[in-house]
Design a protein around this motif. Structure first.
Motif, PDB file in Angstrom:
ATOM      1  N   ILE A 152       0.837  -1.209   0.000  1.00 14.15           N
ATOM      2  CA  ILE A 152       0.000   0.000   0.000  1.00 14.15           C
ATOM      3  C   ILE A 152       0.871   1.257   0.000  1.00 14.15           C
ATOM      4  O   ILE A 152       0.603   2.208  -0.740  1.00 14.15           O
ATOM      5  CB  ILE A 152      -0.969  -0.011   1.201  1.00 14.15           C
ATOM      6  N   LEU A 153       1.929   1.274   0.803  1.00 13.52           N
ATOM      7  CA  LEU A 153       2.811   2.445   0.849  1.00 13.52           C
ATOM      8  C   LEU A 153       3.528   2.655  -0.481  1.00 13.52           C
ATOM      9  O   LEU A 153       3.678   3.801  -0.935  1.00 13.52           O
ATOM     10  CB  LEU A 153       3.827   2.300   1.982  1.00 13.52           C
ATOM     11  N   LEU A 154       3.953   1.578  -1.117  1.00  9.54           N
ATOM     12  CA  LEU A 154       4.600   1.717  -2.423  1.00  9.54           C
ATOM     13  C   LEU A 154       3.619   2.207  -3.478  1.00  9.54           C
ATOM     14  O   LEU A 154       3.973   3.015  -4.338  1.00  9.54           O
ATOM     15  CB  LEU A 154       5.240   0.400  -2.845  1.00  9.54           C
ATOM     16  N   ALA A 155       2.371   1.748  -3.420  1.00  8.55           N
ATOM     17  CA  ALA A 155       1.351   2.226  -4.357  1.00  8.55           C
ATOM     18  C   ALA A 155       1.087   3.714  -4.152  1.00  8.55           C
ATOM     19  O   ALA A 155       0.969   4.473  -5.124  1.00  8.55           O
ATOM     20  CB  ALA A 155       0.067   1.419  -4.195  1.00  8.55           C
ATOM     21  N   ILE A 156       1.015   4.160  -2.903  1.00  8.16           N
ATOM     22  CA  ILE A 156       0.813   5.583  -2.620  1.00  8.16           C
ATOM     23  C   ILE A 156       2.012   6.396  -3.099  1.00  8.16           C
ATOM     24  O   ILE A 156       1.852   7.483  -3.662  1.00  8.16           O
ATOM     25  CB  ILE A 156       0.559   5.804  -1.111  1.00  8.16           C
ATOM     26  N   LEU A 157       3.223   5.867  -2.914  1.00 10.18           N
ATOM     27  CA  LEU A 157       4.421   6.565  -3.364  1.00 10.18           C
ATOM     28  C   LEU A 157       4.431   6.717  -4.881  1.00 10.18           C
ATOM     29  O   LEU A 157       4.712   7.803  -5.407  1.00 10.18           O
ATOM     30  CB  LEU A 157       5.671   5.823  -2.896  1.00 10.18           C
ATOM     31  N   ILE A 158       4.090   5.679  -5.595  1.00 12.28           N
ATOM     32  CA  ILE A 158       4.029   5.762  -7.057  1.00 12.28           C
ATOM     33  C   ILE A 158       2.948   6.748  -7.488  1.00 12.28           C
ATOM     34  O   ILE A 158       3.158   7.550  -8.402  1.00 12.28           O
ATOM     35  CB  ILE A 158       3.804   4.363  -7.660  1.00 12.28           C
ATOM     36  N   TRP A 159       1.811   6.724  -6.830  1.00 12.60           N
ATOM     37  CA  TRP A 159       0.727   7.664  -7.140  1.00 12.60           C
ATOM     38  C   TRP A 159       1.175   9.104  -6.902  1.00 12.60           C
ATOM     39  O   TRP A 159       0.893   9.995  -7.710  1.00 12.60           O
ATOM     40  CB  TRP A 159      -0.499   7.324  -6.307  1.00 12.60           C
ATOM     41  N   LEU A 160       1.903   9.338  -5.793  1.00  9.61           N
ATOM     42  CA  LEU A 160       2.404  10.686  -5.510  1.00  9.61           C
ATOM     43  C   LEU A 160       3.386  11.144  -6.584  1.00  9.61           C
ATOM     44  O   LEU A 160       3.358  12.310  -7.010  1.00  9.61           O
ATOM     45  CB  LEU A 160       3.092  10.726  -4.146  1.00  9.61           C
TER      46      LEU A 160
ATOM     47  N   VAL B 114       9.978   1.517   6.317  1.00 10.88           N
ATOM     48  CA  VAL B 114      10.707   2.708   6.754  1.00 10.88           C
ATOM     49  C   VAL B 114      11.172   3.511   5.540  1.00 10.88           C
ATOM     50  O   VAL B 114      11.014   4.738   5.482  1.00 10.88           O
ATOM     51  CB  VAL B 114      11.895   2.314   7.657  1.00 10.88           C
ATOM     52  N   ALA B 115      11.730   2.816   4.544  1.00 13.37           N
ATOM     53  CA  ALA B 115      12.212   3.507   3.342  1.00 13.37           C
ATOM     54  C   ALA B 115      11.051   4.131   2.568  1.00 13.37           C
ATOM     55  O   ALA B 115      11.174   5.248   2.055  1.00 13.37           O
ATOM     56  CB  ALA B 115      12.972   2.525   2.456  1.00 13.37           C
ATOM     57  N   SER B 116       9.920   3.443   2.494  1.00 10.31           N
ATOM     58  CA  SER B 116       8.757   3.986   1.780  1.00 10.31           C
ATOM     59  C   SER B 116       8.241   5.251   2.446  1.00 10.31           C
ATOM     60  O   SER B 116       7.923   6.233   1.767  1.00 10.31           O
ATOM     61  CB  SER B 116       7.636   2.951   1.712  1.00 10.31           C
ATOM     62  N   LEU B 117       8.155   5.232   3.760  1.00 14.86           N
ATOM     63  CA  LEU B 117       7.694   6.430   4.469  1.00 14.86           C
ATOM     64  C   LEU B 117       8.670   7.590   4.292  1.00 14.86           C
ATOM     65  O   LEU B 117       8.256   8.736   4.088  1.00 14.86           O
ATOM     66  CB  LEU B 117       7.499   6.126   5.953  1.00 14.86           C
ATOM     67  N   ALA B 118       9.967   7.299   4.338  1.00 13.24           N
ATOM     68  CA  ALA B 118      10.953   8.357   4.159  1.00 13.24           C
ATOM     69  C   ALA B 118      10.883   8.922   2.733  1.00 13.24           C
ATOM     70  O   ALA B 118      10.952  10.139   2.541  1.00 13.24           O
ATOM     71  CB  ALA B 118      12.348   7.829   4.457  1.00 13.24           C
TER      72      ALA B 118
END
Length: 106
Positions: free
Chosen positions: A11-19, A77-81
């Motif tokens: 989910i975090l990686l999907a949000i990062l790609i969307w951002l 941790v890396a995704s959030l950063a």
């Protein structure tokens, strides 16, 4: 626990790609995204100490005996950063463009 960490990481990686895809199209507001990016950095810095406190295990033991959980936790941790960096960069770039357009008009 592994499925929960894997789902969170996905989910975090999907949000990062969307951002990353939406960053140029959106007009990011400084007063909203700058605090959010700082919160994301704080969360990324606090996940591993919180995880070790909740499991009552030192991080070295988790890395040694459960490397899959350790790697997924490091991915979170890396995704959030990265999300914090992307938000901060997008906000500052949009702010700079806005200031340049205001000074050109004047």
């Amino acid at each position: 626990m592994i499925w929960g960490l894997a789902g969170t990481l996905f989910i975090l990686l999907a949000i990062l790609i969307w951002l990353l895809l939406r960053m140029k199209k959106r007009n990011l507001k400084l007063y909203l995204t700058l605090p959010l990016s700082l919160v994301l950095f704080a969360m990324s810095a606090g996940i591993i100490p919180l995880f070790t406190r909740l499991t009552s295990s030192p991080w070295n033991s988790i890395r040694l005996f459960a490397p899959d959980i350790a790697y997924m936790t490091l991915g979170i941790v890396a995704s959030l950063a990265w999300m914090g960096l992307v938000l901060m960069y997008g906000t500052l770039v949009n702010r700079r463009k806005h200031l340049e357009s205001v000074t050109r008009r004047a």
